[in-house]
Motif scaffolding. Sequence first.
Motif, PDB file in Angstrom:
ATOM      1  N   ALA A   1       0.820  -1.215   0.000  1.00  0.00           N
ATOM      2  CA  ALA A   1       0.000   0.000   0.000  1.00  0.00           C
ATOM      3  C   ALA A   1       0.852   1.262   0.000  1.00  0.00           C
ATOM      4  CB  ALA A   1      -0.931  -0.008   1.209  1.00  0.00           C
ATOM      5  N   ALA A   2       2.061   1.193   0.550  1.00  0.00           N
ATOM      6  CA  ALA A   2       2.929   2.370   0.639  1.00  0.00           C
ATOM      7  C   ALA A   2       3.661   2.665  -0.660  1.00  0.00           C
ATOM      8  CB  ALA A   2       3.951   2.168   1.760  1.00  0.00           C
ATOM      9  N   LEU A   3       3.828   1.668  -1.523  1.00  0.00           N
ATOM     10  CA  LEU A   3       4.654   1.832  -2.705  1.00  0.00           C
ATOM     11  C   LEU A   3       3.943   2.608  -3.804  1.00  0.00           C
ATOM     12  CD1 LEU A   3       6.393  -1.663  -2.965  1.00  0.00           C
ATOM     13  CD2 LEU A   3       7.205   0.437  -1.868  1.00  0.00           C
ATOM     14  N   HIS A   4       4.737   3.195  -4.683  1.00  0.00           N
ATOM     15  CA  HIS A   4       4.219   3.916  -5.846  1.00  0.00           C
ATOM     16  C   HIS A   4       4.091   2.980  -7.033  1.00  0.00           C
ATOM     17  CE1 HIS A   4       6.077   7.910  -4.166  1.00  0.00           C
ATOM     18  NE2 HIS A   4       5.058   7.487  -3.462  1.00  0.00           N
ATOM     19  N   ALA A   5       3.320   3.391  -8.000  1.00  0.00           N
ATOM     20  CA  ALA A   5       3.229   2.641  -9.248  1.00  0.00           C
ATOM     21  C   ALA A   5       4.628   2.531  -9.861  1.00  0.00           C
ATOM     22  CB  ALA A   5       2.279   3.341 -10.211  1.00  0.00           C
ATOM     23  N   GLY A   6       4.985   1.340 -10.281  1.00  0.00           N
ATOM     24  CA  GLY A   6       6.309   1.118 -10.851  1.00  0.00           C
ATOM     25  C   GLY A   6       7.323   0.580  -9.868  1.00  0.00           C
ATOM     26  N   ASP A   7       7.100   0.753  -8.561  1.00  0.00           N
ATOM     27  CA  ASP A   7       7.966   0.134  -7.566  1.00  0.00           C
ATOM     28  C   ASP A   7       7.752  -1.381  -7.585  1.00  0.00           C
ATOM     29  OD1 ASP A   7       8.835   2.639  -6.768  1.00  0.00           O
ATOM     30  OD2 ASP A   7       7.496   2.746  -5.033  1.00  0.00           O
ATOM     31  N   GLU A   8       8.700  -2.113  -7.011  1.00  0.00           N
ATOM     32  CA  GLU A   8       8.531  -3.560  -6.955  1.00  0.00           C
ATOM     33  C   GLU A   8       8.798  -4.073  -5.544  1.00  0.00           C
ATOM     34  OE1 GLU A   8      11.216  -5.569  -9.602  1.00  0.00           O
ATOM     35  OE2 GLU A   8      12.967  -4.454  -8.901  1.00  0.00           O
ATOM     36  N   LEU A   9       8.115  -5.160  -5.220  1.00  0.00           N
ATOM     37  CA  LEU A   9       8.218  -5.804  -3.912  1.00  0.00           C
ATOM     38  C   LEU A   9       8.756  -7.212  -4.112  1.00  0.00           C
ATOM     39  CD1 LEU A   9       7.728  -6.041  -0.884  1.00  0.00           C
ATOM     40  CD2 LEU A   9       5.296  -6.473  -1.373  1.00  0.00           C
ATOM     41  N   ILE A  10       9.929  -7.476  -3.552  1.00  0.00           N
ATOM     42  CA  ILE A  10      10.615  -8.754  -3.714  1.00  0.00           C
ATOM     43  C   ILE A  10      10.760  -9.409  -2.346  1.00  0.00           C
ATOM     44  CG2 ILE A  10      12.756  -9.891  -4.446  1.00  0.00           C
ATOM     45  CD1 ILE A  10      13.237  -7.426  -6.274  1.00  0.00           C
ATOM     46  N   VAL A  11      10.312 -10.643  -2.223  1.00  0.00           N
ATOM     47  CA  VAL A  11      10.465 -11.428  -1.003  1.00  0.00           C
ATOM     48  C   VAL A  11      11.413 -12.579  -1.287  1.00  0.00           C
ATOM     49  CG1 VAL A  11       9.301 -12.915   0.682  1.00  0.00           C
ATOM     50  CG2 VAL A  11       8.203 -10.803  -0.099  1.00  0.00           C
ATOM     51  N   VAL A  12      12.384 -12.771  -0.388  1.00  0.00           N
ATOM     52  CA  VAL A  12      13.354 -13.849  -0.550  1.00  0.00           C
ATOM     53  C   VAL A  12      13.262 -14.758   0.668  1.00  0.00           C
ATOM     54  CG1 VAL A  12      15.722 -14.478  -1.083  1.00  0.00           C
ATOM     55  CG2 VAL A  12      14.847 -12.227  -1.776  1.00  0.00           C
TER      56      VAL A  12
END
Length: 228
Positions: A26-37
């Motif tokens: 919810a905090a990220l902007h359009a175009g940002d990415e969220l990566i989980v490792v």
Amino acid sequence: MSRVSVIIPVLNEADVLAESLARVRAALHAGDELIVVDGGSTDDSVGIAQQIADTVLTSEPGRSAQMNAGAKCATGVWLWFVHADTVLDSRHREALDEAQPKGQWGRFDVRLSQPRFLFRIIAFMMNWRSRLTGIATGDQAIFVRRDVFWEQGGFPAQPLMEDIALSRRLRAQSRPLCLRPPLITSSRRWEANGPWHTIWLMWTLRFRYWRGASPDVLYRDYYRGDAG
């Protein structure tokens, strides 16, 4: 406004992961990415992450290896390393936008989730120490330009103090940006082991690391709860 890649290392965090990832998303902007490792979870961490994150990877366990694995596939101009039990919101993403032209790396102030007075003092000391030394810890959600991160070799392959080791390299190039508002980081470690014992353990381990102790030995003592 530059693209940001949030990288979250995970190991058996199913109890908190859905809420944590939803807040980050919810905090990220359009175009940002969220990566989980994931480092080999035996709970449903991977399944939860796959429902929310853009990319879910698996790697050998250990935050250093996991964060480097995430950074290798990241496409953002900025890498933002966030712990699974850290609470952030759109204010922190906006603060990162405002800071981007000013430096190469940095971290956020923190508050501990337990509101007791002692825990507020602990957080104050963490933030004060970081400003004084120019060293950041993982709890403070380190962010760094992707090109600068790789120029410094990424996180070193060690089981503990990898955040301090990277901070030292980055500090040699520039002082960190110290941003507010504070993030909320979990106080579960302090509550489980007792605040005074945890303070003694962490400061002693850092002193031993500064004196040249092996990260492998420190890792053993950290999880044994013995500063030696």
